[in-house]
Motif scaffolding. Structure first.
Motif, mmCIF file in Angstrom:
data_model
loop_
_atom_site.group_PDB
_atom_site.id
_atom_site.type_symbol
_atom_site.label_atom_id
_atom_site.label_comp_id
_atom_site.label_asym_id
_atom_site.label_seq_id
_atom_site.Cartn_x
_atom_site.Cartn_y
_atom_site.Cartn_z
ATOM 1 N N ALA A 1 39.458 49.294 42.513
ATOM 2 C CA ALA A 1 39.321 48.556 41.502
ATOM 3 C C ALA A 1 40.817 47.861 41.485
ATOM 4 O O ALA A 1 40.917 46.462 41.149
ATOM 5 N N LEU B 1 41.502 45.317 43.931
ATOM 6 C CA LEU B 1 40.034 44.503 44.276
ATOM 7 C C LEU B 1 40.521 42.935 44.181
ATOM 8 O O LEU B 1 40.118 42.299 45.227
ATOM 9 N N ILE C 1 40.542 39.075 47.290
ATOM 10 C CA ILE C 1 40.178 37.963 47.117
ATOM 11 C C ILE C 1 41.105 37.010 47.189
ATOM 12 O O ILE C 1 41.211 35.884 48.049
ATOM 13 N N GLU D 1 47.543 27.303 51.886
ATOM 14 C CA GLU D 1 47.743 28.721 51.519
ATOM 15 C C GLU D 1 49.071 28.639 50.738
ATOM 16 O O GLU D 1 49.680 27.361 50.652
ATOM 17 N N GLN E 1 53.516 33.877 41.642
ATOM 18 C CA GLN E 1 52.381 34.887 41.537
ATOM 19 C C GLN E 1 52.865 36.119 41.191
ATOM 20 O O GLN E 1 52.630 36.783 40.289
ATOM 21 N N GLN E 2 53.814 36.662 41.800
ATOM 22 C CA GLN E 2 54.543 38.039 41.617
ATOM 23 C C GLN E 2 55.216 38.018 39.973
ATOM 24 O O GLN E 2 55.124 38.802 39.239
ATOM 25 N N ARG F 1 52.272 38.439 37.628
ATOM 26 C CA ARG F 1 51.609 39.474 37.762
ATOM 27 C C ARG F 1 52.508 40.657 36.982
ATOM 28 O O ARG F 1 52.088 41.452 36.380
ATOM 29 N N GLU G 1 44.883 31.770 37.258
ATOM 30 C CA GLU G 1 44.233 32.738 38.133
ATOM 31 C C GLU G 1 44.526 34.008 37.555
ATOM 32 O O GLU G 1 43.682 34.828 37.226
ATOM 33 N N ARG H 1 41.842 36.413 35.330
ATOM 34 C CA ARG H 1 41.159 37.476 35.924
ATOM 35 C C ARG H 1 41.275 38.897 35.095
ATOM 36 O O ARG H 1 40.699 39.713 35.252
ATOM 37 N N TRP I 1 35.222 29.968 38.434
ATOM 38 C CA TRP I 1 34.538 30.865 39.388
ATOM 39 C C TRP I 1 35.140 32.403 39.223
ATOM 40 O O TRP I 1 34.521 33.362 39.997
ATOM 41 N N ILE I 2 36.025 32.480 38.341
ATOM 42 C CA ILE I 2 36.765 33.704 38.138
ATOM 43 C C ILE I 2 36.101 34.538 36.926
ATOM 44 O O ILE I 2 36.174 35.627 36.835
ATOM 45 N N PHE J 1 34.823 37.991 37.069
ATOM 46 C CA PHE J 1 35.622 39.250 37.869
ATOM 47 C C PHE J 1 35.894 40.293 37.273
ATOM 48 O O PHE J 1 35.644 41.397 37.895
ATOM 49 N N VAL K 1 33.332 42.850 37.625
ATOM 50 C CA VAL K 1 33.028 43.607 39.012
ATOM 51 C C VAL K 1 34.064 44.548 39.057
ATOM 52 O O VAL K 1 34.046 45.735 39.647
ATOM 53 N N GLU K 2 35.540 44.314 38.470
ATOM 54 C CA GLU K 2 36.420 45.257 38.657
ATOM 55 C C GLU K 2 36.123 46.468 37.925
ATOM 56 O O GLU K 2 36.265 47.660 38.520
ATOM 57 N N ARG L 1 35.421 50.265 39.170
ATOM 58 C CA ARG L 1 36.245 51.296 38.394
ATOM 59 C C ARG L 1 35.222 52.767 37.950
ATOM 60 O O ARG L 1 35.418 53.784 38.226
ATOM 61 N N TRP M 1 34.083 35.269 46.889
ATOM 62 C CA TRP M 1 34.960 34.699 46.011
ATOM 63 C C TRP M 1 36.234 34.342 46.824
ATOM 64 O O TRP M 1 36.749 33.478 46.533
ATOM 65 N N TRP M 2 36.357 35.020 47.831
ATOM 66 C CA TRP M 2 37.400 34.663 48.648
ATOM 67 C C TRP M 2 37.390 33.056 49.240
ATOM 68 O O TRP M 2 38.263 32.394 49.163
ATOM 69 N N ARG N 1 37.672 30.548 46.337
ATOM 70 C CA ARG N 1 39.070 30.260 45.993
ATOM 71 C C ARG N 1 39.873 29.599 46.984
ATOM 72 O O ARG N 1 40.604 28.721 46.569
#
Lengths: 349, 378
Positions: free
Chosen positions: A332, A335, A339, B9, B18-19, B22, B81, B85, B254-255, B258, B261-262, B266, B287-288, B291
């Motif tokens: 998870a 995950l 994507i 990409e 993105q990092q 996160r 994103e 998520r 679309w997210i 999510f 599902v995660e 789990r 999803w991929w 996206r």
């Protein structure tokens, strides 16, 4: 970025020869030398096969882009088999390709090919265009094996689209070449390559099916207006267009990644999406065409029967399972990275 | 000709961003520190909005001279994103950041840009969108709310309905009639309305999940100063439709499920049967793919193209898929959904069931989108 010259050239060549009548008659004749010669004369089947192995070089992305064009024209020739599949197996084992069409043993569970005393025995099933190929390439006992179709007994069979998918039985048949398969060349790798090739062909067929559906629903009139002006019919057209666009993009990305590495997640995803589109979009296109689409006089079946066939080739239900298993394994916490980043996330199929 | 997307990409710089996002999310949005939600309008957190503003993650594509980041639509996608998520509370700034800011930047006066864009970029302002009316939903050009010219400005009368965030918004960009044209698309204009003006009444409408997400907004001779006309008088339809196509295919389309599902993975993890694993596999791959569509559309916008048909495809594919995910999960788990369950997965599933029908309605119903797509295929 694909050089559009390659795809435009392929499109021009196939548009000229893969006419409705030519595709139709290839089904009865089980081979169309005219269509094959037209693409072979400009080297298209050998894109992505290194020049040193008798190919014309180029990337997987370029080979895939040409397959998309071939799918658009429902071209009944072993284009994927000659280059991306048999050509890949042969060249990665250090062997050269021949001038004519080549094909590959997809490797089904009921095959029992084996090598005894340097000769090949057993039966390979669903071999595309086996009777017309110069050479058949198979993976047997960890070896890349090249044989001549004439060394075996061919039992004719076809897929739903009338493309030859023959069984070939060998009894202590002579082997043209046999080389241990290098690392990374095995039945599973072949299955991924095959899946990529089918997804590419399907992307093309889905695009052509969309255009056909737009055209037909604009011309066909009922209740005094084009049927495409009814919202219910619009929804069918759009469903088809969306799935086609999604699969086309997925195939582009999968091919790009395949040029960089194994790209297993991307290829599985592209095939999975293509398989889903073959179900959903083909239903929508047929529904929009009404009875006309059910006849062999009209082009739709050249595309829809191929989509149904290619869906089942190189795995169908197996792809959601494999991606699902890999996602569970990934866990998870990571995950989302599958994507967003695909194979680079570490998702292992 | 069929519609096609061009693969793209993230660049190295975009990956670095993105990092960064996160890392921010890991320190600011830890599990258990807030009740996560599904989608763009979950709840508001003024602190989070201000913090995102401080980091330069709001108004990212707006010019730096108005407090923006002069960055790209793709970069905004990367930021949004990561936040969405995790079910972050973005309601405070969401509409202003995604829609109102870009529209003011595109059509507003210099004075309006100087006044509204900097606080939007700081995360201080909440905007809502005054489009739908009791008799005008998908047929938006039929709006009846009217602004009449008076000394020094306009007076607004009429009713907007199903307006998200109206009860917390500082401003509304309101579409109304200012002319007498027989052509429904002409004679419409947009205004930036101060929601605290005299004569504005907000009547909450309870959403399906019990939240106060919606409202009816009544305008009773509300005075709007001259300088808050947005863009050209009579150009409202054109402005408004361009607003609707802004990033229609963003991650919020679309997210949304999510996180569900995660959590599903789990909670049920390795005990999933083959059917559930196939469902998971199909979902992850789709999803991929979707996206990739979203990313391709964002890149096209950054390249100066106007991918309105591609955006509509992204939204139709994305929102339909979101609903498929919710329905699929519901089929796989044997439980009676409850909003008051002590387990987050159960609570979120219950909420998803209640709110997911809105995903294919808000921002233009999918039926209307398909009309747009069909025209683009001709």
């Amino acid at each position: 970025m694909i050089d559009s010259l390659v795809t435009e050239t392929a499109d021009r060549a196939l548009r000229a020869v893969a006419t409705f009548d030519a595709v139709q008659s290839a089904e009865e004749r089980r081979w169309s030398p005219e269509i094959w010669d037209a693409v072979a004369s400009i080297g298209l089947p050998w894109i992505s096969v290194p020049e040193g192995a008798g190919g014309v070089g180029g990337t997987i992305s370029e080979a895939v882009a040409v397959l998309v064009v071939a799918g658009r024209h429902a071209a009944p020739i072993p284009l994927a088999e000659t280059g991306l599949l048999a050509g890949w197996l042969a060249s990665s084992a250090g062997l050269s390709v021949v001038e004519g069409p080549m094909t590959v043993v997809p490797g089904r569970g009921d095959d029992d090919l084996r090598i005894v005393d340097g000769r090949l025995s057993g039966t390979a099933h669903r071999v595309p265009w086996a009777a017309s190929a110069e050479q058949i390439v198979a993976l047997v006992d960890g070896h890349v094996v090249v044989v001549s179709p004439s060394a075996g007994v061919i039992t004719e069979a076809s897929n739903l689209a009338g493309e030859p998918r023959d069984s070939v039985t060998f009894e202590a048949a002579p082997i043209v070449n046999m080389v241990p398969a290098p690392d990374g060349v095995d039945a599973d790798a072949l299955r991924f390559r095959g899946a990529l090739s089918r997804a590419a062909l399907m992307a093309g067929a889905l695009g052509a099916m969309t255009e056909l559906t737009v055209e037909y629903t604009s011309q066909r009139r009922q209740f005094g207006k084009p049927i495409g002006s009814f919202q219910a019919v619009q929804a069918l057209i759009v469903k088809c267009a969306e799935e086609a666009a999604l699969v086309d993009l997925a195939v582009q990305v999968a091919a790009r990644e395949a040029d960089r590495g194994e790209a297993r997640f991307e290829i599985a995803s592209a095939k999975l999406l293509a398989d889903e589109a073959a179900r959903v979009a083909t239903r929508a296109a047929h529904q929009a065409h009404g009875a006309m689409g059910m006849t062999q006089e009209y082009t739709l079946h050249h595309l829809s029967r191929r989509l149904w066939s290619w869906r089942a080739e190189f795995g169908d239900a197996v792809w959601p399972q494999r991606v699902g298993d890999a996602a569970v394994e990934l866990g998870a916490d990571r995950l989302y990275r599958a994507i967003a980043e695909g194979s680079a996330s570490g998702i292992a199929l | 000709m069929a519609i096609q997307f061009v693969a793209t990409e993230l660049t190295d710089d975009e990956r670095a961003l993105q990092q960064e996002v996160r890392a921010f999310c890991e320190s600011h949005l830890e599990d258990g520190s807030f009740e996560p939600g599904l989608g763009m309008m979950v709840a508001r957190s003024k602190e989070l909005s201000l913090e995102l503003g401080r980091r330069g993650w709001l108004g990212m594509a707006l010019p730096t001279e108005y407090g923006g980041g002069d960055r790209s639509v793709v970069e905004r996608l990367v930021v949004v994103e990561e936040l969405l998520r995790r079910g972050a509370h973005l309601e405070q700034h969401w509409t202003a950041d995604r829609q109102s800011g870009p529209v003011i930047n595109r059509f507003g006066t210099e004075e309006q840009k100087r006044r509204f864009l900097p606080p939007i970029c700081r995360g201080e302002l909440c905007f809502c969108i005054g489009m739908s009316e009791p008799d005008s939903g998908s047929d938006l050009a039929s709006v009846k709310t009217r602004a009449t010219k008076v000394d020094g400005g306009w007076t607004l009368s009429g009713t907007k309905i199903w307006t998200s965030n109206a009860h917390i918004a500082d401003y509304m960009i309101v579409l109304c009639r200012t002319g007498e044209s027989d052509d429904a698309h002409k004679g419409l204009s947009q205004f930036i309305l101060d929601m605290h003006s005299e004569g504005v009444t907000v009547n909450p409408i309870t959403f399906l999940d019990g939240t106060a997400e919606f409202a009816e907004v009544v305008f009773d001779d509300v005075f709007i100063p001259e300088d808050l006309l947005l863009g050209e008088e009579g150009d409202g339809w054109h402005q408004c439709t361009s607003e609707l196509s802004f990033e229609r295919a963003g991650p919020e389309r679309w997210i949304s499920p999510f996180l569900l599902v995660e959590l599903f993975l789990r909670e049920y993890g390795s005990s999933l049967n083959p059917e559930a694993r196939s469902f998971l596999g199909s979902s992850v791959s789709r999803w991929w793919g979707i996206r990739q569509v979203s990313l391709s559309v964002a890149r096209m916008i950054d390249e100066g193209l106007a991918p309105s048909v591609q955006s509509a495809i992204g939204k139709d594919l994305g929102t339909e898929f979101e609903q498929t995910v919710v329905a699929g999960l519901q089929q796989l788990v044997d439980l009676e959904p409850s909003l008051s369950s002590d387990r987050l997965f159960h609570r979120l599933l219950a909420r998803a069931i209640l709110i997911s029908p809105s995903w294919t309605i808000r921002g233009g119903t999918n039926e209307i989108l398909r009309g747009i797509i069909r025209k683009g295929l001709a």
